[in-house]
Design an enzyme around this catalytic site. Structure first.
Site, PDB file in Angstrom:
ATOM      1  N   HIS A   1      -2.954 -11.733   8.593  1.00  0.00           N
ATOM      2  CA  HIS A   1      -1.938 -10.810   8.091  1.00  0.00           C
ATOM      3  C   HIS A   1      -0.565 -11.397   8.364  1.00  0.00           C
ATOM      4  CE1 HIS A   1       0.275  -6.896   7.846  1.00  0.00           C
ATOM      5  NE2 HIS A   1       0.933  -7.374   8.881  1.00  0.00           N
TER       6      HIS A   1
ATOM      7  N   HIS B   1      -8.625  -8.152  12.920  1.00  0.00           N
ATOM      8  CA  HIS B   1      -8.071  -9.249  12.113  1.00  0.00           C
ATOM      9  C   HIS B   1      -8.873 -10.547  12.225  1.00  0.00           C
ATOM     10  CE1 HIS B   1      -4.773  -6.396  12.095  1.00  0.00           C
ATOM     11  NE2 HIS B   1      -4.243  -7.059  11.088  1.00  0.00           N
TER      12      HIS B   1
ATOM     13  N   ARG C   1       0.851  -1.189   0.000  1.00  0.00           N
ATOM     14  CA  ARG C   1       0.000   0.000   0.000  1.00  0.00           C
ATOM     15  C   ARG C   1       0.889   1.242   0.000  1.00  0.00           C
ATOM     16  NH1 ARG C   1      -3.147  -1.623   5.468  1.00  0.00           N
ATOM     17  NH2 ARG C   1      -4.258  -3.489   4.749  1.00  0.00           N
TER      18      ARG C   1
ATOM     19  N   HIS D   1       2.674  -3.006   5.300  1.00  0.00           N
ATOM     20  CA  HIS D   1       2.165  -2.966   3.926  1.00  0.00           C
ATOM     21  C   HIS D   1       2.850  -1.867   3.125  1.00  0.00           C
ATOM     22  CE1 HIS D   1      -1.184  -5.851   4.057  1.00  0.00           C
ATOM     23  NE2 HIS D   1      -1.427  -5.426   5.294  1.00  0.00           N
TER      24      HIS D   1
ATOM     25  N   TYR E   1      -6.996 -10.844  17.317  1.00  0.00           N
ATOM     26  CA  TYR E   1      -6.287  -9.567  17.347  1.00  0.00           C
ATOM     27  C   TYR E   1      -7.206  -8.517  16.730  1.00  0.00           C
ATOM     28  CZ  TYR E   1      -2.636  -6.063  16.883  1.00  0.00           C
ATOM     29  OH  TYR E   1      -1.897  -4.909  16.992  1.00  0.00           O
TER      30      TYR E   1
ATOM     31  N   ASP F   1      -2.203  -9.833   3.150  1.00  0.00           N
ATOM     32  CA  ASP F   1      -3.394 -10.218   3.890  1.00  0.00           C
ATOM     33  C   ASP F   1      -4.020 -11.416   3.193  1.00  0.00           C
ATOM     34  OD1 ASP F   1      -3.074  -8.203   5.742  1.00  0.00           O
ATOM     35  OD2 ASP F   1      -4.403  -6.794   4.696  1.00  0.00           O
TER      36      ASP F   1
ATOM     37  N   ASP G   1     -11.229 -11.264  10.184  1.00  0.00           N
ATOM     38  CA  ASP G   1     -11.667 -11.650   8.846  1.00  0.00           C
ATOM     39  C   ASP G   1     -10.510 -11.877   7.886  1.00  0.00           C
ATOM     40  OD1 ASP G   1     -10.814  -9.039   8.610  1.00  0.00           O
ATOM     41  OD2 ASP G   1     -12.580  -8.324   7.515  1.00  0.00           O
ATOM     42  N   HIS G   2      -9.290 -11.957   8.399  1.00  0.00           N
ATOM     43  CA  HIS G   2      -8.139 -12.270   7.549  1.00  0.00           C
ATOM     44  C   HIS G   2      -6.942 -12.606   8.429  1.00  0.00           C
ATOM     45  CE1 HIS G   2      -7.308  -8.004   8.487  1.00  0.00           C
ATOM     46  NE2 HIS G   2      -6.026  -8.245   8.166  1.00  0.00           N
TER      47      HIS G   2
END
Length: 259
Positions: free
Chosen positions: A243, A238, A184, A200, A235, A207, A240-241
């Protein structure tokens, strides 16, 4: 050999001087491969990416070692990360040995034709591993600019991340790993509410979606493949993914997964 189309075709270090334990050779994707000095076996060209022209072992140094380290970055041992510094030391030898063992090769920690041929099978012509692309690791912009490091550094960091993911994928039964995002720029990071110091923005991070493995299995496996930052279920932000990231320091937290 190809499991997907080529992404971005990049130039390939033509004419770089490579040191092999005191001897020097030149490497280029179009150059005829040289016979291995120890075995007499000729390594084949690396499909336009990179060709190693001699055996590498502990004590070797140079660009050929650095290129090897990128490919074995996912085999540092649990909780570790190898340096991508062109110096073939004990940590690189151990990583090469783990890579060899993972693919059924003689695990002697010496990189010769058999090791390089396996790497050639695993990489595309832009030097990415066959199961991951630059496009997956950058959904922000097309030129890798605007992060906390130069565009070239961000892209190089993403390449190392992909090779770590390739190692992790293989260890998990070669089931696909879903990458929902990676690099990013500062503005892209701000737009999604990313942390001010997010890895990122350095190109180190990815991710991951649950896929067929599930978030916790991914977080747990990542501990073995060179990721110094692992954040997952339990955490904040987080659930839904998962990292994963490289870089300095270490911070793992996925409480719902026992991490």
């Amino acid at each position: 050999m190809r499991s997907r189309p080529i992404g971005f075709l990049v130039s390939t270090l033509a004419g770089a001087a490579l040191a092999f334990g005191g001897t020097t050779a030149s490497a280029s994707p179009s150059a005829a491969p040289a016979p291995d000095s120890a075995s007499g076996v000729t390594a084949r060209a690396a499909d336009g990416c990179y060709t190693w022209s001699g055996t590498l072992r502990e004590g070797s140094s140079g660009e050929a070692v650095r290129q090897l380290q990128i490919r074995v970055a996912g085999y540092p041992g649990t909780g570790n990360q190898i340096a991508i510094d062109g110096a073939f030391g004990p940590a690189t030898k151990a990583a090469v040995s783990r890579f060899q063992s993972a693919y059924g090769l003689a695990a002697d920690g010496i990189a010769g034709p058999a090791t390089f041929n396996k790497i050639y099978q695993l990489q595309d012509d832009d030097c990415t591993p066959v199961n991951f692309t630059y496009a997956e690791l950058n959904r922000c912009n097309s030129d890798w600019s605007g992060g906390k490091v130069s565009a070239a550094t961000a892209r190089a960091n993403a390449l190392v991340t992909m090779w770590k993911l390739q190692a992790m994928r293989h260890a998990m039964g070669d089931r696909p790993i879903t990458v929902n995002g990676g690099f990013r720029s500062v503005s892209c990071n701000s737009a999604v509410g990313g942390a001010a110091n997010s890895r990122h923005m350095y190109g180190h991070a990815a991710d991951l979606g649950a896929g067929s493995q599930g978030f916790c299995a991914l977080a747990q496996a990542a501990r073995n493949h060179g990721f110094t930052e692992i954040l997952g279920p339990g955490y904040p932000g987080h659930n839904d993914h998962t990292h994963v990231a490289g870089g300095s320091g270490r911070f793992w937290s996925a409480p719902s997964c026992g991490i």
